[in-house]
Write an enzyme that holds these catalytic residues in place. Structure first.
Site, mmCIF file in Angstrom:
data_model
loop_
_atom_site.group_PDB
_atom_site.id
_atom_site.type_symbol
_atom_site.label_atom_id
_atom_site.label_comp_id
_atom_site.label_asym_id
_atom_site.label_seq_id
_atom_site.Cartn_x
_atom_site.Cartn_y
_atom_site.Cartn_z
ATOM 1 N N GLU A 277 2.374 -0.736 -6.715
ATOM 2 C CA GLU A 277 0.859 -1.516 -7.070
ATOM 3 C C GLU A 277 0.416 -0.406 -7.832
ATOM 4 O O GLU A 277 -0.145 0.387 -7.239
ATOM 5 C CB GLU A 277 0.433 -2.530 -6.211
ATOM 6 C CG GLU A 277 -0.119 -3.514 -6.316
ATOM 7 C CD GLU A 277 -0.603 -4.403 -5.235
ATOM 8 O OE1 GLU A 277 0.377 -5.084 -4.404
ATOM 9 O OE2 GLU A 277 -2.093 -5.197 -4.862
ATOM 10 N N ASP B 46 11.968 2.265 7.872
ATOM 11 C CA ASP B 46 12.721 1.354 8.022
ATOM 12 C C ASP B 46 11.581 -0.213 7.845
ATOM 13 O O ASP B 46 10.758 -0.270 8.793
ATOM 14 C CB ASP B 46 13.893 1.136 9.098
ATOM 15 C CG ASP B 46 14.469 -0.463 8.683
ATOM 16 O OD1 ASP B 46 14.389 -1.398 8.249
ATOM 17 O OD2 ASP B 46 15.684 -0.853 9.504
ATOM 18 N N HIS C 139 -8.493 -3.591 -9.804
ATOM 19 C CA HIS C 139 -7.449 -3.808 -10.324
ATOM 20 C C HIS C 139 -6.618 -3.399 -11.860
ATOM 21 O O HIS C 139 -5.949 -3.246 -11.867
ATOM 22 C CB HIS C 139 -7.447 -4.929 -9.376
ATOM 23 C CG HIS C 139 -5.405 -4.907 -9.431
ATOM 24 N ND1 HIS C 139 -4.759 -4.285 -7.923
ATOM 25 C CD2 HIS C 139 -4.562 -6.296 -9.625
ATOM 26 C CE1 HIS C 139 -3.755 -5.299 -8.359
ATOM 27 N NE2 HIS C 139 -3.498 -5.634 -9.183
HETATM 28 C C1 MEV Z 1 -3.940 -7.208 -3.047
HETATM 29 O O1 MEV Z 1 -2.344 -6.486 -3.325
HETATM 30 C C2 MEV Z 1 -3.918 -7.497 -1.845
HETATM 31 C C3 MEV Z 1 -5.470 -8.223 -1.407
HETATM 32 O O2 MEV Z 1 -5.063 -9.081 -1.476
HETATM 33 C C4 MEV Z 1 -5.879 -8.271 0.467
HETATM 34 C C5 MEV Z 1 -6.540 -9.145 0.576
HETATM 35 O O3 MEV Z 1 -6.766 -10.101 0.205
HETATM 36 O O4 MEV Z 1 -7.456 -8.657 2.044
HETATM 37 C C6 MEV Z 1 -6.586 -7.958 -1.930
#
Ligand code: MEV
Length: 418
Positions: free
Chosen positions: A72, A265, A364
């Site tokens: 990610e 794990d 993001h």
């Molecule tokens: C995305 O991978 C994770 C989030 O959704 C976590 C959250 O909402 O606290 C950004």
């Protein structure tokens, strides 16, 4: 040393990490097929994940560079930002033992209790004897008791077990399988199964960090609003399961990436963590953020069970896991659990902060743009060019990425023909 690390070329980043390690530890870019072929049945090829480092971590007053294996795009950047803002993170492990279950049928609870009273030390001694190896490292069986809240006709004998620095699954399972016939014979019952549990709710890490709220924004009113909103959002995850699951997913982004990098794990940890998040009867967020010191400080706390290992299993024959553990300074299992809990809290803080400010997509999507460019078919230098254009346009549709890629190719064809 780490300033602008993410902008540097790959070869420079690798050199900086080697300089940081102060030893010439070669970076193991491949998992040798010979090792992989020994690890699993029907092996064909290696499935790769990118491994990067999160920076700026200070945990229990020591600096760490954290290896993270994850696909990610925004996770490592978010963890590093979270850690930079939080400063020192306090992380303390409380207990580290496994629980094994010997589940016996056709015996009453009262009879099983009588037998345990009579034979507990004999059974425990036997369990220790058959776990000689791990006992010689200072671990092994600790206690034998009956778990009473069964709601079934079976009786569950629980063996608590110190796995030292290993995951301990093989040691405890062998011990349970060897001990079970003695217990079953005394009970004149029938064995349902003997197996470790991935739930051990008395073994966990307590982690916390405090941040002066004026670090959240230069504008004091804005800083206060951000801190307040983080508190409200974390409170919301205490009462709403939809939000709680996503809140915890954000924590596990950090936790799982370090588990993967160190060869642990992660399925066992995931299963245990989510059961732990439901221990009150409702699934809740694992962390909570509150305002302290006259509302001038934001404090995050989290309790999380982390059964992790630094020796044994496949991690010993996995050169990349070994490299990651070396980067962390060869921690014992307890220290690794403390590190991972701190990464989870920093990851959670970064997510909550983004959610209550710009929203998650702003940070993001620019990172996602490179993956999108590749999805659209871009190769080599086209990836950088196309992702830049997507960021400039703030348009992250695959159809648009394909159009832009066609344009890039068309203009480069024309240039080369000129
Ligand atoms: C995305 O991978 C994770 C989030 O959704 C976590 C959250 O909402 O606290 C950004």
């Amino acid at each position: 040393m780490w300033h602008g690390f993410y902008k540097k070329e790959l070869s420079i980043r690798r050199k900086l990490i080697k300089d940081y390690q102060k030893k010439d530890i070669p970076i193991p870019v491949v998992l040798p097929e010979l090792n992989a072929d020994q690890m699993i049945e029907n092996y064909l090829f290696n499935y790769h994940l990118p491994l990067g480092v999160a920076l700026h971590f200070e945990i229990n007053d020591s600096p760490y560079v954290i290896p993270m294996a994850i696909e990610e795009p925004s996770v490592i950047a978010a963890a590093s930002n979270g850690a930079k803002l939080l400063g020192n993170i306090e992380s303390r492990i409380v207990n580290r033992h496994l629980i094994g279950q010997i589940i016996v049928m056709q015996v009453t609870l009262d009879r099983a209790k009588e037998l345990l009273k009579l034979y507990r030390s004999q059974w425990l001694n036997y369990a220790r004897e058959v776990s000689r190896d791990i006992v010689s490292y200072g671990g092994g069986p600790l206690d034998l008791y009956i778990k009473e809240d069964q709601g079934t006709d079976c009786v569950c004998f629980c063996l608590s077990f110190d796995p030292v620095d290993a995951m301990g699954a093989n040691s405890i399972n062998s011990c349970l399988e060897t001990l079970a016939p003695q217990i079953v014979e005394a009970c004149q019952g029938k064995l349902l199964t003997a197996i470790l549990s991935n739930y051990s709710p008395d073994s966990y890490v307590d982690v916390s960090a405090s941040i002066p709220i004026n670090r959240l924004s230069k504008d004091s009113m804005k800083a206060r609003n951000i801190a307040q909103a983080i508190v409200e959002l974390s409170d919301y995850a205490q009462v709403d399961v939809y939000r709680a699951v996503t809140h915890n997913k954000g924590i596990m982004n950090g936790v799982d990436a370090v588990l993967m990098a160190t060869g642990n794990d992660w399925r066992a940890v995931e299963a245990g963590v989510h059961a732990f998040a439901s221990r009150s009867g409702c699934y809740r967020g694992l962390s909570q953020w509150v305002l302290k010191e006259n509302q001038s400080e934001l404090k995050g706390t989290m309790r999380i069970p982390l059964q992790v290992a630094t020796v044994g299993g496949s991690l010993s024959s996995h050169p990349q896991a070994q490299w990651s553990l070396a980067l962390l300074g060869h921690p014992r299992a307890k220290e690794l659990a403390e590190i991972i809990a701190a990464v989870g809290l920093a990851q959670n803080f970064a997510a909550l902060r983004a959610l209550v400010t710009d929203g998650i997509q702003k940070g993001h999507m620019p990172l996602q743009a490179r993956s999108l460019a590749m999805q659209a078919g871009a190769v080599g230098s086209e990836v950088g060019l196309l992702s830049q254009q997507l960021v400039q346009e703030n348009n992250y549709q695959l159809s648009r990425a394909k159009e832009l890629l066609d344009k890039i190719r068309y203009s480069s064809d024309n240039i080369s023909e000129d």
